[in-house]
Design an enzyme around this catalytic site. Structure first.
Site, short mmCIF file in Angstrom:
data_model
loop_
_atom_site.label_atom_id
_atom_site.label_comp_id
_atom_site.label_asym_id
_atom_site.label_seq_id
_atom_site.Cartn_x
_atom_site.Cartn_y
_atom_site.Cartn_z
CB ALA A 43 4.20 -3.63 5.59
CB THR A 44 9.50 -3.15 4.20
OG1 THR A 44 8.80 -3.38 2.97
CG2 THR A 44 10.92 -3.66 4.08
CD GLN A 52 -1.91 -6.75 -0.77
OE1 GLN A 52 -3.04 -6.35 -1.10
NE2 GLN A 52 -0.81 -6.15 -1.20
CB CYS A 86 9.26 -5.63 -4.87
SG CYS A 86 7.94 -5.25 -3.76
CB SER A 106 1.50 -1.16 5.01
OG SER A 106 2.18 -0.09 4.40
CB ALA A 107 -1.19 3.88 6.18
CG HIS A 108 1.39 2.20 0.83
ND1 HIS A 108 1.48 1.68 -0.43
CD2 HIS A 108 2.28 1.51 1.58
CE1 HIS A 108 2.40 0.71 -0.44
NE2 HIS A 108 2.90 0.59 0.77
N1 PLP Z 1 3.61 -7.31 2.66
C1 PLP Z 1 2.76 -7.46 1.64
C2 PLP Z 1 1.88 -8.68 1.57
C3 PLP Z 1 2.68 -6.49 0.63
O1 PLP Z 1 1.83 -6.65 -0.39
C4 PLP Z 1 3.50 -5.35 0.73
C5 PLP Z 1 3.43 -4.31 -0.34
O2 PLP Z 1 4.22 -4.23 -1.23
C6 PLP Z 1 4.39 -5.23 1.81
C7 PLP Z 1 4.40 -6.23 2.76
C8 PLP Z 1 5.31 -4.06 1.98
O3 PLP Z 1 4.62 -2.92 2.37
P1 PLP Z 1 5.36 -1.54 2.55
O4 PLP Z 1 5.35 -0.87 1.22
O5 PLP Z 1 4.55 -0.79 3.56
O6 PLP Z 1 6.74 -1.81 3.03
#
Ligand code: PLP
Length: 401
Positions: free
Chosen positions: A71-72, A181, A326, A201-203
């Site tokens: 997702a990042t 989320q 993070c 994001s899959a995880h």
């Molecule tokens: N956006 C939100 C709202 C999240 O909670 C997260 C998870 O940490 C992310 C983005 C980032 O996801 P990813 O770990 O797939 O980069």
């Protein structure tokens, strides 16, 4: 007992998802773009996976769902593409985000700000919610993009993306939502409201790590962030993550199937657990339950540093969080707690419990006992708690009992 209550950070991979992915490592390992049977062996899995991913958010065939690494990446892609296409070229000069977006939005916006883009960081109110009127009041004819998350990772607060999407359509502004989320916790259907881009994001829904996606509405395709080969229709180069696509497909299918369970059983378990936690004196929850995802509780225990509570929980085998993973290596106050204007003595006391469909009542009963004992222990050694004046102004609605 080991109890995992940090499902907003990441989730266990559904064993069915893992089973579907497994053949794509040692057996069907071909590069899908090659011209031989090792490649074509991967095609049915990719096709089925992509169909499930499209179906999971009800994307139309003509829309694009592009697989990314996380997702990042999807979030970076949207903001940076809009910058290249609209801001750098001088057509527009402004983007709008909320002040409680994930760092992958905030840090990207700050970077673009350093390049000359004007950024509005919309505030949240004392309940951790966003007011559509503040969005309206900040849109100008130079606004290129509004990017507001669907549900907040820390509080679980659900933001009014339908109304914001409608407003953006009315004003001719592109609208992106980070739905990381929301998937598996709320019904997500991109046809039911105006949304141009949607990140997931899959995880976060019992799929594998390292697979994200970006939905782009037909006609609203972005320029690529990663140039290279012609994978993903040229929108995102790099050899396809075959196992990841297969896994994400199965995971979103299972998450949508389990949505009713999440919205009833998980919600009920969460509510009961929260009721019990709130019986502990001097505890505070920010966002009203009805305006939250079914699995999340962000709760403050006055007089107890979040990190101390995590220590006691961890020693008892329980994984929770003080907020987003993070930020948890530095001892900064929870960013949402700061954004709602919580008093300094509460800003550091928030603990996030995030459940999943794998959470059991037994685990929550055990966790409650550990929390109750930790509160007694930690308040007993707290220098701030004993001296907290009566009727102390918390900045939050009180749940004294
Ligand atoms: N956006 C939100 C709202 C999240 O909670 C997260 C998870 O940490 C992310 C983005 C980032 O996801 P990813 O770990 O797939 O980069």
């Amino acid at each position: 007992m080991n109890v995992y209550l940090d499902n907003n950070a990441t989730t266990i991979v559904d064993p069915q998802v893992f089973a579907e992915m497994e053949p794509y490592f040692v057996q069907k390992y071909g590069n899908p773009n090659s011209l031989h049977a090792f490649a074509s062996d991967t095609h049915p899995g990719i096709k089925a996976g992509m169909e499930k991913i499209y179906a999971g958010i009800n994307a139309h065939r003509e829309d694009s769902v592009v697989i990314t690494s996380c997702a990042t990446e999807s979030n970076n892609w949207v903001l940076k593409s809009i910058y290249f296409e609209y801001i750098l070229t001088g057509r527009k000069n402004h983007i709008m985000i909320s002040e409680v977006e994930h760092p992958s939005i905030i840090a990207t916006a700050k970077f673009l700000e350093s390049l000359g883009c004007r950024v509005t960081y919309l505030p949240i109110n004392h309940e951790g919610l966003i007011d559509v009127e503040t969005v309206r009041n900040n849109i100008t004819d130079k606004t290129a993009l509004v990017s507001i998350m669907w549900a907040n990772n820390e509080t679980g607060a659900i933001f009014p993306v339908e109304e914001i999407g409608e407003l953006c359509a009315e004003k001719g502004v592109l609208f992106h939502t980070d739905a990381v989320q929301a998937i598996g916790k709320l019904p997500v259907n991109v046809q039911l409201f105006n949304v141009d881009y949607l990140t997931f994001s899959a995880h976060k829904f019992h799929g594998p790590k390292g697979v994200g996606a970006l939905y782009m509405k037909k006609g609203k395709e972005l320029i690529p962030l990663l140039h290279g080969g012609s994978q993903m229709g040229g929108y995102r180069s790099g050899t396809l993550n075959v196992a990841g696509i297969v896994g994400m497909g199965k995971a979103i299918e299972a998450a949508v199937d389990a949505l009713d369970f999440e919205m009833t059983e998980v919600r009920e378990m969460r509510d009961d657990f929260e009721d019990e936690l709130l019986k502990i004196e001097d505890t505070f929850v920010v966002t009203p339950r009805k305006k939250r995802t079914p699995n999340t509780i962000l709760i403050s225990f006055r007089g107890i540093e979040g990190e101390s509570m995590l220590w006691d929980l961890n020693r008892a085998g329980i994984g929770a969080s003080t907020g987003s993973a993070c930020a948890s290596e530095d001892l900064e106050a929870n960013s949402v707690m700061e954004a709602i204007g919580a008093a300094e003595d509460l800003a550091h006391t928030a603990i996030r419990f995030s459940l999943s469909r794998y959470t059991t009542q037994e685990e929550l009963d055990y966790t409650l006992k550990v929390v109750q004992a930790a509160v007694i222990r930690l308040r007993g050694i707290s220098s701030s708690y004993a001296y907290a004046p009566e009727g102390h102004e918390s900045g939050l609605d009180s749940h004294h009992h």
